[in-house]
Design an enzyme around this catalytic site. Sequence first.
Site, PDB file in Angstrom:
ATOM      1  N   HIS A  16       0.876  -1.166   0.000  1.00 34.68           N
ATOM      2  CA  HIS A  16       0.000   0.000   0.000  1.00 34.68           C
ATOM      3  C   HIS A  16       0.920   1.224   0.000  1.00 34.68           C
ATOM      4  CE1 HIS A  16      -2.794   2.940   1.802  1.00 34.68           C
ATOM      5  NE2 HIS A  16      -3.781   2.132   1.481  1.00 34.68           N
ATOM      6  N   CYS A  20      -4.854   2.654  -3.547  1.00 31.60           N
ATOM      7  CA  CYS A  20      -3.591   3.133  -2.947  1.00 31.60           C
ATOM      8  C   CYS A  20      -2.474   2.113  -3.080  1.00 31.60           C
ATOM      9  CB  CYS A  20      -3.764   3.510  -1.477  1.00 31.60           C
ATOM     10  SG  CYS A  20      -5.007   4.754  -1.194  1.00 31.60           S
ATOM     11  N   ASP A  80       3.117  -4.413   7.845  1.00 32.39           N
ATOM     12  CA  ASP A  80       1.858  -3.696   7.650  1.00 32.39           C
ATOM     13  C   ASP A  80       0.735  -4.705   7.880  1.00 32.39           C
ATOM     14  OD1 ASP A  80      -0.475  -2.591   6.719  1.00 32.39           O
ATOM     15  OD2 ASP A  80       0.400  -1.725   4.911  1.00 32.39           O
ATOM     16  N   GLN A 119      -4.419  -5.184   6.883  1.00 31.14           N
ATOM     17  CA  GLN A 119      -5.397  -6.099   6.287  1.00 31.14           C
ATOM     18  C   GLN A 119      -5.356  -7.497   6.896  1.00 31.14           C
ATOM     19  OE1 GLN A 119      -7.783  -5.249   4.395  1.00 31.14           O
ATOM     20  NE2 GLN A 119      -7.126  -3.247   3.673  1.00 31.14           N
ATOM     21  N   LYS A 153     -10.478  -0.517  10.218  1.00 25.58           N
ATOM     22  CA  LYS A 153     -10.618  -1.700   9.368  1.00 25.58           C
ATOM     23  C   LYS A 153     -11.024  -2.915  10.196  1.00 25.58           C
ATOM     24  CE  LYS A 153      -7.236  -0.008   6.070  1.00 25.58           C
ATOM     25  NZ  LYS A 153      -8.041   0.441   4.925  1.00 25.58           N
TER      26      LYS A 153
HETATM   27  C1  LIG Z   1      -2.471  -2.865   3.441  1.00 22.75           C
HETATM   28  C2  LIG Z   1      -2.807  -1.479   3.913  1.00 22.75           C
HETATM   29  N1  LIG Z   1      -1.862  -0.724   4.484  1.00 22.75           N
HETATM   30  C3  LIG Z   1      -2.116   0.509   4.937  1.00 22.75           C
HETATM   31  C4  LIG Z   1      -3.349   1.080   4.839  1.00 22.75           C
HETATM   32  C5  LIG Z   1      -3.545   2.480   5.334  1.00 22.75           C
HETATM   33  O1  LIG Z   1      -4.401   2.530   6.408  1.00 22.75           O
HETATM   34  P1  LIG Z   1      -4.902   3.917   6.989  1.00 22.75           P
HETATM   35  O2  LIG Z   1      -5.462   4.667   5.828  1.00 22.75           O
HETATM   36  O3  LIG Z   1      -5.938   3.535   7.985  1.00 22.75           O
HETATM   37  O4  LIG Z   1      -3.735   4.595   7.591  1.00 22.75           O
HETATM   38  C6  LIG Z   1      -4.374   0.341   4.255  1.00 22.75           C
HETATM   39  C7  LIG Z   1      -5.729   0.911   4.113  1.00 22.75           C
HETATM   40  O5  LIG Z   1      -6.172   1.399   3.134  1.00 22.75           O
HETATM   41  C8  LIG Z   1      -4.092  -0.963   3.777  1.00 22.75           C
HETATM   42  O6  LIG Z   1      -5.042  -1.698   3.187  1.00 22.75           O
END
Ligand SMILES: Cc1ncc(COP(=O)(O)O)c(C=O)c1O
Lengths: 167, 435
Positions: free
Chosen positions: B147, B390, B224, B227, B250
Site C-alpha cells: 500500500h 492506494c 503492515d 489487512q 478496518k
Molecule cells: C495494506 C494497507 N496498508 C495501509 C493502509 C492504510 O491505512 P490507513 O489509511 O488507515 O492509515 C491500508 C488501508 O487502506 C491498507 O489496506
Amino acid sequence: MSSLDSIYQELIMDHARHPQGKGLTEPFDGESFQVNPTCGDQVRLRVVLDAPPDADRPSSRLSQVAWDGKGCAISQASASIMTELVAGLPVDRVEQLDALFSELMRSRGAPVSAAVEDALGDALAFAGVSRYPMRVKCAILGWMALKDALSKALAGDASPARVPEGI
Amino acid sequence: MTGSSPQPEGGLTAAELVAIRADFPVLGRRLAGGHRLVYLDTAATAQRPRVVEDAMRDFAENRNAGVHRGAHQLAAEATEAYEDARTKIAAFLGAAPWELVFTSGTTGAINLLVASLTAAAGGRAEGAARRFALLPGDRIVVTQAEHHSNLVPWQRLAAVTGAQLAYLRVDAEGRVRTDDLADAVTPRTRLVAFTHASNVSGAITDVATVVRAAQAVGALTVLDAAQSAPHLPFDFGALGVDFAAVSAHKMLGPNGIGALLGRSELLEVMPPGFTGGSMVEIVTMSEATFQPPPTRFEAGTGPVAQAIGWAAAVGYLAALGMDRIAAHERALTARLLDQLGALAGVRVLGPTAARGRTGAVALDIAGVHPHDAGQFLDDFGLAVRVGHHCAQPIHRAFGVTASTRASLGLYNTAAEIDRFVEVLSQVRGYFGVVR
Ligand SMILES: Cc1ncc(COP(=O)(O)O)c(C=O)c1O
C-alpha cells in the site's frame, strides 16, 4: 431514464468505443500529462496552434488536438467530445468553453445557464455525470490536460510533459 | 438470508450471522432505487457494531477529560479508561500494553517510525539508538505489494538518509516472492518493510521466511498488518517482527486511531519521532528528557474516545473468536472465487483458491473500466471499491492501472456473494463488450 442510463448515454458510449482525436501526433506546441489520482488513469494531450495572433485575428487558433490515454468510458468519451468541440476554435473561445464545462460539472444535476446550454453541444451529455462527484474527475481529465497544454503552448513551452519514472 | 445450509466447520452459524447483522444498523439500509445495501468494501473501512458507538457515547457523556494530566475525578477516570483500552487492544494483538503506541492509523504508525528513524539519522544517535540511524549505502527493502502508506514513507527515508530502496517482487498471483530474498536482503540491509496481507491480491505473506532473512543480516522488520489483524488471528509476539502497524477502522473500530506495535527492547531505545506535550519528563529552555515508551511516542493529546471505541471493537471480535471469523470469511471467499471462476472475462488479481489469502478480491473485467463497473454495481446497491486502492505498483505488476475490488467482512453472507456475482455477470453486457 435510469440513473445508470443518464450517465452512460448512447452518445457517450459511442465516443467511448470510437474516440476522436486519439493517437498522438508530431510536432506539437504544447503537451500535458494528467492523472486521475483515484484510479491512476492517464491522459497525454498535445495541441498545435496556428500562427501567432495579429491585428486581423487577435487570438491564436487551436488548429489541432491529439491525445492518448487509458480510462473509463466517461473519461475517454469526454476527451473525444472535447476534441471535436474545440478543434479549430480561437484559443479564447476554447478557454470560455473550458469554463462552461466546469460550470456544468459543478451543477450536480441542477439546471445550468443558457450560456452552458448554447455552447457545449454534445458535451452537454455529461450533465448526468455531474450528479456523481466521484465521476466528475473522470469527465474533466481531458479538459485539464487541454488547459495545461494550451497554457504551455501560449508560453512558448513545447517541451515534452514530465511523466513519473517506472509508470 | 443465509438459508439453512450447514455452516462450514469452525465458521459462524446461520443464527449467529443473523444476530451479528442486527448489531450493524447500516447493513439494514436501503439505497437509491430501493436496493438493500450489500457492503463489500470492508478492506477500505469496516462497518461498526452498535457497541462501539455506545462505548464512545458513554465516554463522551460521562467521563470525557484530558488523560495523563489533571487531578480531578474525570481526568482520573478518563486516564484509566484510556489505559484499560490500550491493555485490551494490545492483548488482542498479542502485544504487551507498553508495546502499543497509539497513532492516527497505519499510515500514522509508519510515518511515526520513519520520523523516529529520521531523528536517529540526524547524527546524534548514540549507543543503542544507532541501531535506528541509516547511513548512505544502507538498504531498505520493501515489496511490490505495498500500500502506498508502507512505500512512500520509506522512499522519503531513503532520500533523507541516502539509503537505497530495493524491493521484493510479487508472483503471478500477487504474493510477495520469497525466492529472491537472498538477493534483495543484502548485508547492508537495515530494514525490511512488508505487508502481511495485500489489500489488492489478498495474498498472505510468508512472514516467518522474510523475518528469518532479515534477522540473518540484523535488519529491522516492519509489518503492515492493516489487512491481516482484522481478519486473522494475529499474534505480534509470535510473528517475530520488530514493528507492526494497524488501523482501528478496518477492524470494526472508529476512524482516526491505530497503533504502532514495537518490541519493547526496541521502543526502549528508539528516539521519538514527534515531540511536544505529554511525552516529556523535564523541560528546560534548552532541552528535555523523555518518558519511557509507549508515552515517549505519543506527543500531544491522544485519541481517547477512539481508543475506547476500538477496545469495544476488539472485544466484539474476541467474543466471536478470530479463528471462527477467519473460517467464515474463508468459506465466503471460496464461494466467491468458485463462482468467479465460471464467469467469462473476469480475472481474479490474486490467488484463485481461498487458502493463504484474505477476502479482498480484486478483479479485472475485460473491456470494462473499473469505474464503469463500480458505477453499474452501485446502481444495484453493491458497494465495492474501484481504482488502484492506494497500491499502484502491484496493479502495474498485474498489467493494469486499476481494478474492481470486493472485500469481505464477518457480517457478509453467502446470499450477498451470490447477488454480487449475479449482478457482476451483467456488467460486460451492459457496456456492450459482449452481446
Ligand atoms: C495494506 C494497507 N496498508 C495501509 C493502509 C492504510 O491505512 P490507513 O489509511 O488507515 O492509515 C491500508 C488501508 O487502506 C491498507 O489496506
